[in-house]
Design a protein around this motif. Sequence first.
Motif, PDB file in Angstrom:
ATOM      1  N   HIS A  61       0.823  -1.209   0.000  1.00 14.02           N
ATOM      2  CA  HIS A  61       0.000   0.000   0.000  1.00 14.02           C
ATOM      3  C   HIS A  61       0.860   1.264   0.000  1.00 14.02           C
ATOM      4  N   ASP A  62       2.049   1.184   0.609  1.00 12.60           N
ATOM      5  CA  ASP A  62       2.983   2.310   0.528  1.00 12.60           C
ATOM      6  C   ASP A  62       3.481   2.481  -0.904  1.00 12.60           C
ATOM      7  N   LEU A  63       3.718   1.356  -1.567  1.00 14.55           N
ATOM      8  CA  LEU A  63       4.166   1.394  -2.962  1.00 14.55           C
ATOM      9  C   LEU A  63       3.103   2.026  -3.853  1.00 14.55           C
ATOM     10  N   PHE A  64       1.834   1.699  -3.600  1.00 16.53           N
ATOM     11  CA  PHE A  64       0.738   2.304  -4.362  1.00 16.53           C
ATOM     12  C   PHE A  64       0.755   3.818  -4.201  1.00 16.53           C
ATOM     13  N   ARG A  65       0.929   4.276  -2.964  1.00 21.47           N
ATOM     14  CA  ARG A  65       0.955   5.728  -2.731  1.00 21.47           C
ATOM     15  C   ARG A  65       2.129   6.381  -3.460  1.00 21.47           C
ATOM     16  N   SER A  66       3.309   5.769  -3.373  1.00 18.80           N
ATOM     17  CA  SER A  66       4.486   6.336  -4.039  1.00 18.80           C
ATOM     18  C   SER A  66       4.294   6.403  -5.551  1.00 18.80           C
ATOM     19  N   PHE A  67       3.731   5.322  -6.116  1.00 17.39           N
ATOM     20  CA  PHE A  67       3.497   5.297  -7.559  1.00 17.39           C
ATOM     21  C   PHE A  67       2.498   6.374  -7.954  1.00 17.39           C
ATOM     22  N   ALA A  68       1.402   6.476  -7.197  1.00 12.32           N
ATOM     23  CA  ALA A  68       0.370   7.466  -7.520  1.00 12.32           C
ATOM     24  C   ALA A  68       0.938   8.882  -7.460  1.00 12.32           C
ATOM     25  N   VAL A  71       3.061   9.695 -10.572  1.00 10.08           N
ATOM     26  CA  VAL A  71       2.311   9.945 -11.812  1.00 10.08           C
ATOM     27  C   VAL A  71       1.236  11.011 -11.596  1.00 10.08           C
ATOM     28  N   HIS A  72       1.315  11.689 -10.458  1.00 11.85           N
ATOM     29  CA  HIS A  72       0.439  12.830 -10.152  1.00 11.85           C
ATOM     30  C   HIS A  72      -1.037  12.449 -10.126  1.00 11.85           C
ATOM     31  N   VAL A  73      -1.304  11.344  -9.451  1.00  4.59           N
ATOM     32  CA  VAL A  73      -2.687  10.912  -9.221  1.00  4.59           C
ATOM     33  C   VAL A  73      -2.981  11.042  -7.727  1.00  4.59           C
ATOM     34  N   ALA A  74      -4.072  11.664  -7.405  1.00  7.98           N
ATOM     35  CA  ALA A  74      -4.469  11.845  -6.012  1.00  7.98           C
ATOM     36  C   ALA A  74      -5.664  10.959  -5.690  1.00  7.98           C
ATOM     37  N   VAL A  75      -5.672  10.393  -4.494  1.00 10.98           N
ATOM     38  CA  VAL A  75      -6.833   9.647  -4.010  1.00 10.98           C
ATOM     39  C   VAL A  75      -7.729  10.635  -3.269  1.00 10.98           C
ATOM     40  N   LEU A  76      -9.006  10.654  -3.629  1.00  5.58           N
ATOM     41  CA  LEU A  76      -9.951  11.619  -3.061  1.00  5.58           C
ATOM     42  C   LEU A  76     -10.764  11.045  -1.909  1.00  5.58           C
ATOM     43  N   GLU A  77     -11.197   9.796  -2.059  1.00  3.79           N
ATOM     44  CA  GLU A  77     -12.019   9.172  -1.027  1.00  3.79           C
ATOM     45  C   GLU A  77     -12.121   7.679  -1.283  1.00  3.79           C
ATOM     46  N   SER A  90     -15.795  -2.225  -2.738  1.00  3.10           N
ATOM     47  CA  SER A  90     -15.488  -0.816  -2.504  1.00  3.10           C
ATOM     48  C   SER A  90     -14.823  -0.206  -3.723  1.00  3.10           C
ATOM     49  N   LYS A  91     -14.742   1.120  -3.701  1.00  2.00           N
ATOM     50  CA  LYS A  91     -14.118   1.874  -4.788  1.00  2.00           C
ATOM     51  C   LYS A  91     -13.151   2.897  -4.203  1.00  2.00           C
ATOM     52  N   ILE A  92     -12.015   3.061  -4.888  1.00  2.00           N
ATOM     53  CA  ILE A  92     -11.072   4.123  -4.561  1.00  2.00           C
ATOM     54  C   ILE A  92     -11.281   5.216  -5.602  1.00  2.00           C
ATOM     55  N   PRO A 107     -12.435  -3.772   0.362  1.00  2.00           N
ATOM     56  CA  PRO A 107     -12.468  -2.724   1.384  1.00  2.00           C
ATOM     57  C   PRO A 107     -11.178  -2.626   2.193  1.00  2.00           C
ATOM     58  N   SER A 108     -10.562  -3.765   2.500  1.00  2.00           N
ATOM     59  CA  SER A 108      -9.348  -3.741   3.311  1.00  2.00           C
ATOM     60  C   SER A 108      -8.229  -2.990   2.599  1.00  2.00           C
ATOM     61  N   ASP A 109      -8.049  -3.258   1.292  1.00  2.00           N
ATOM     62  CA  ASP A 109      -7.023  -2.552   0.527  1.00  2.00           C
ATOM     63  C   ASP A 109      -7.380  -1.077   0.367  1.00  2.00           C
ATOM     64  N   ALA A 110      -8.642  -0.820   0.081  1.00  2.00           N
ATOM     65  CA  ALA A 110      -9.079   0.566  -0.106  1.00  2.00           C
ATOM     66  C   ALA A 110      -8.849   1.395   1.150  1.00  2.00           C
ATOM     67  N   ILE A 111      -9.170   0.823   2.304  1.00  2.00           N
ATOM     68  CA  ILE A 111      -8.997   1.557   3.565  1.00  2.00           C
ATOM     69  C   ILE A 111      -7.524   1.739   3.885  1.00  2.00           C
ATOM     70  N   ALA A 112      -6.712   0.709   3.655  1.00  2.00           N
ATOM     71  CA  ALA A 112      -5.270   0.825   3.897  1.00  2.00           C
ATOM     72  C   ALA A 112      -4.667   1.934   3.032  1.00  2.00           C
ATOM     73  N   ILE A 113      -5.104   2.019   1.785  1.00  2.00           N
ATOM     74  CA  ILE A 113      -4.619   3.065   0.881  1.00  2.00           C
ATOM     75  C   ILE A 113      -5.197   4.424   1.274  1.00  2.00           C
ATOM     76  N   GLY A 114      -6.477   4.447   1.597  1.00  2.00           N
ATOM     77  CA  GLY A 114      -7.113   5.697   1.992  1.00  2.00           C
ATOM     78  C   GLY A 114      -6.457   6.321   3.208  1.00  2.00           C
ATOM     79  N   LEU A 115      -6.050   5.495   4.170  1.00  2.00           N
ATOM     80  CA  LEU A 115      -5.373   6.005   5.362  1.00  2.00           C
ATOM     81  C   LEU A 115      -4.060   6.681   4.990  1.00  2.00           C
TER      82      LEU A 115
END
Length: 207
Positions: A61-68, A71-77, A90-92, A107-115
């Motif tokens: 999930h840290d890798l997902f954040r770094s990649f995003a 490439v200038h992608v933001a997670v909104l909710e 669930s949806k990111i 949901p588990s992955d989405a919440i881990a990334i959302g946090l």
Amino acid sequence: MKKIPLEILGLSSSQSQSGSFALILGEKTGNRRLPIIIGMFEAQSIAIQIEKISPNRPLTHDLFRSFAEQVHVAVLEVVISDLKEGVFYSKIVCSDGASTFELDSRPSDAIAIGLRFGVPIFTVESVLSEAGIILSDLDETDADDSDDDDDDDTDTDSDEPRATPPPREPSGQVSLDELTKMLAQALEREDYEKAAKIRDELNKREE
């Protein structure tokens, strides 16, 4: 589609499923709880972020954040959007600055990334109506049972030992009233995994 904000209330290990954990989400503007059974890795990833622990090496999930971020992608909710045959979906919700798009996720992955992005967590009424547990009604039921138990305890004239009722599991042989009491007791003990199973059985009876 009206979105209902949620917050993380707790994370506890499963008592019956080795390697599983119960993630407890609570309705911010109400008294409903949403227990979701998740895997060990996802639970660890969520716990690390909640506790602000920095692992030696980045988790997935840290890798997902770094990649995003690269490439200038933001997670909104994050939205827990559906429940089908006992499985949560669930949806990111993301944005690249020009458009908004959604990624399907557990949901588990989405919440881990959302946090990791510090974004809000939502669900919808249909999910909470089907899978949510309302604490207020159950607390009243549990309180009434406690009062009855207290009344029984004051009766010290009888020398006969009290019979301990046999443990009961949610099944077709248990009445709805008994299931409701079992649900209240599971919530009192914070055994959310068992509460989720009893909730599912109650939902089946109502169909």
